[in-house]
Write a protein that holds these residues in place. Structure first.
Motif, PDB file in Angstrom:
ATOM      1  N   PRO A  34      -8.533   1.326  -5.449  1.00  0.00           N
ATOM      2  CA  PRO A  34      -8.137   2.736  -5.336  1.00  0.00           C
ATOM      3  C   PRO A  34      -6.661   2.925  -4.985  1.00  0.00           C
ATOM      4  CG  PRO A  34     -10.209   2.337  -4.194  1.00  0.00           C
ATOM      5  CD  PRO A  34      -9.639   1.003  -4.533  1.00  0.00           C
ATOM      6  N   SER A  35      -6.025   1.869  -4.466  1.00  0.00           N
ATOM      7  CA  SER A  35      -4.614   1.941  -4.094  1.00  0.00           C
ATOM      8  C   SER A  35      -3.686   1.417  -5.181  1.00  0.00           C
ATOM      9  CB  SER A  35      -4.380   1.160  -2.796  1.00  0.00           C
ATOM     10  OG  SER A  35      -5.139   1.690  -1.739  1.00  0.00           O
ATOM     11  N   GLY A  36      -4.243   1.077  -6.341  1.00  0.00           N
ATOM     12  CA  GLY A  36      -3.416   0.640  -7.459  1.00  0.00           C
ATOM     13  C   GLY A  36      -2.962  -0.801  -7.392  1.00  0.00           C
ATOM     14  N   LYS A  88       3.581   1.566  -1.598  1.00  0.00           N
ATOM     15  CA  LYS A  88       4.021   1.727  -2.990  1.00  0.00           C
ATOM     16  C   LYS A  88       2.871   2.074  -3.919  1.00  0.00           C
ATOM     17  CE  LYS A  88       6.833  -1.123  -4.887  1.00  0.00           C
ATOM     18  NZ  LYS A  88       7.497  -2.354  -5.389  1.00  0.00           N
ATOM     19  N   LYS A  89       1.648   1.758  -3.468  1.00  0.00           N
ATOM     20  CA  LYS A  89       0.449   1.916  -4.297  1.00  0.00           C
ATOM     21  C   LYS A  89       0.617   1.197  -5.636  1.00  0.00           C
ATOM     22  CE  LYS A  89      -1.391   6.178  -2.323  1.00  0.00           C
ATOM     23  NZ  LYS A  89      -2.585   5.498  -1.783  1.00  0.00           N
ATOM     24  N   GLU A 103     -11.614  -3.430  -2.663  1.00  0.00           N
ATOM     25  CA  GLU A 103     -11.010  -2.655  -1.582  1.00  0.00           C
ATOM     26  C   GLU A 103      -9.672  -2.050  -1.977  1.00  0.00           C
ATOM     27  OE1 GLU A 103      -9.564  -3.718   2.941  1.00  0.00           O
ATOM     28  OE2 GLU A 103     -11.582  -4.307   2.298  1.00  0.00           O
ATOM     29  N   LEU A 104      -8.890  -2.777  -2.795  1.00  0.00           N
ATOM     30  CA  LEU A 104      -7.532  -2.343  -3.119  1.00  0.00           C
ATOM     31  C   LEU A 104      -7.415  -1.562  -4.423  1.00  0.00           C
ATOM     32  CD1 LEU A 104      -5.431  -5.470  -2.062  1.00  0.00           C
ATOM     33  CD2 LEU A 104      -5.972  -3.417  -0.735  1.00  0.00           C
ATOM     34  N   LEU A 127       0.824  -1.217   0.000  1.00  0.00           N
ATOM     35  CA  LEU A 127       0.000   0.000   0.000  1.00  0.00           C
ATOM     36  C   LEU A 127       0.855   1.263   0.000  1.00  0.00           C
ATOM     37  CD1 LEU A 127      -2.769  -1.155   2.499  1.00  0.00           C
ATOM     38  CD2 LEU A 127      -3.109  -0.578   0.084  1.00  0.00           C
TER      39      LEU A 127
END
Length: 243
Positions: free
Chosen positions: A171-173, A128-129, A168-169, A126
């Protein structure tokens, strides 16, 4: 800078093929195994010698409650670019034949451990996105199978884990997908006789079992930038079987 990937269950047939495809693509590798240390060591040496990548073997029994802690400790806080959740085993038999211990081990291996291990790996990813996660599910997680009821249940849970975590993930790339093989020519098919295996092959529209490399190619695609807009998907690799 080299990318770093974790492959759980790397000593098995599918795990070895996935690891080789990743090494060929330039990934440094953390190769997890449980009991088959020699296979993991041989694989590690082969990939390092053939492709010039850095490899490291990690031991942990992911069917036991303390297995996740052991694997997580070996990884430390390293940020992974790719995670392949491949550890698994099947049980052939009636529901009434399964012991409580066997049920607990299967749920731990296929549901609890993948969830907890992923949870432990996410903070560094997260930051590092970036990154991609692929779970190796099963055709029975989509359709269910008599005499493999618990295996079907746990693989179905994996599929919903993938779909929910992907939302869930995103949006975090970080992308999350699964590959769902049908019958694959590995040692897991050892529970079937040659005659039974031939009958299965006859029931598959493409007329044969999958090679482990064909599953690995699907994994590599989902981990690659070619799948940059694909997340939350269960990619069936089954030769048209039970579609």
């Amino acid at each position: 800078m080299s990318k770093l990937a974790l492959v759980t269950g790397s000593s098995g047939g599918i795990g070895q093929s996935i690891s080789e495809k990743l090494a060929e693509s330039g990934f440094d590798l953390l190769l997890h195994y449980n009991a088959n240390k020699q296979a993991a060591v041989s694989l590690s040496e082969k990939l390092a010698d053939t492709y010039g990548v850095h490899t490291e073997i990690i031991q942990g029994d992911l069917s036991a409650p303390d297995g996740v802690q052991a694997v997580s400790a070996s990884i430390g806080g390293r940020a992974l670019d790719a995670v392949v959740l491949n550890s698994g085993q099947s049980f052939h038999g009636l529901v009434t034949d399964m012991s409580d211990e066997a049920v607990q081990d299967m749920v731990q291996l296929h549901v609890s451990s993948p969830f907890l291990l992923t949870r432990n790996l996410l903070p560094a990813m997260l930051l590092k996105k970036a990154g991609a996660i692929v779970a190796i599910s099963s055709i029975w997680g989509e359709t269910g199978a008599s005499c493999e009821v618990l295996y079907s249940m746990t693989k179905g849970a994996q599929n919903l884990f993938v779909k929910a975590l992907a939302k869930e993930l995103a949006p975090s790339g970080i992308r999350v997908n699964a590959v769902s093989p049908g019958a694959v020519k590995t040692k897991m098919m050892g529970a079937f006789s040659q005659e039974e295996e031939e009958m299965i092959a006859e029931d598959i529209p493409m007329g044969r079992l999958a090679a482990p490399e064909e599953v690995a190619d699907a994994v590599l695609f989902l981990l690659s930038e070619k799948a940059s807009y694909i997340t939350g998907q269960i990619l069936s690799v089954n030769g048209g079987w039970h579609c």
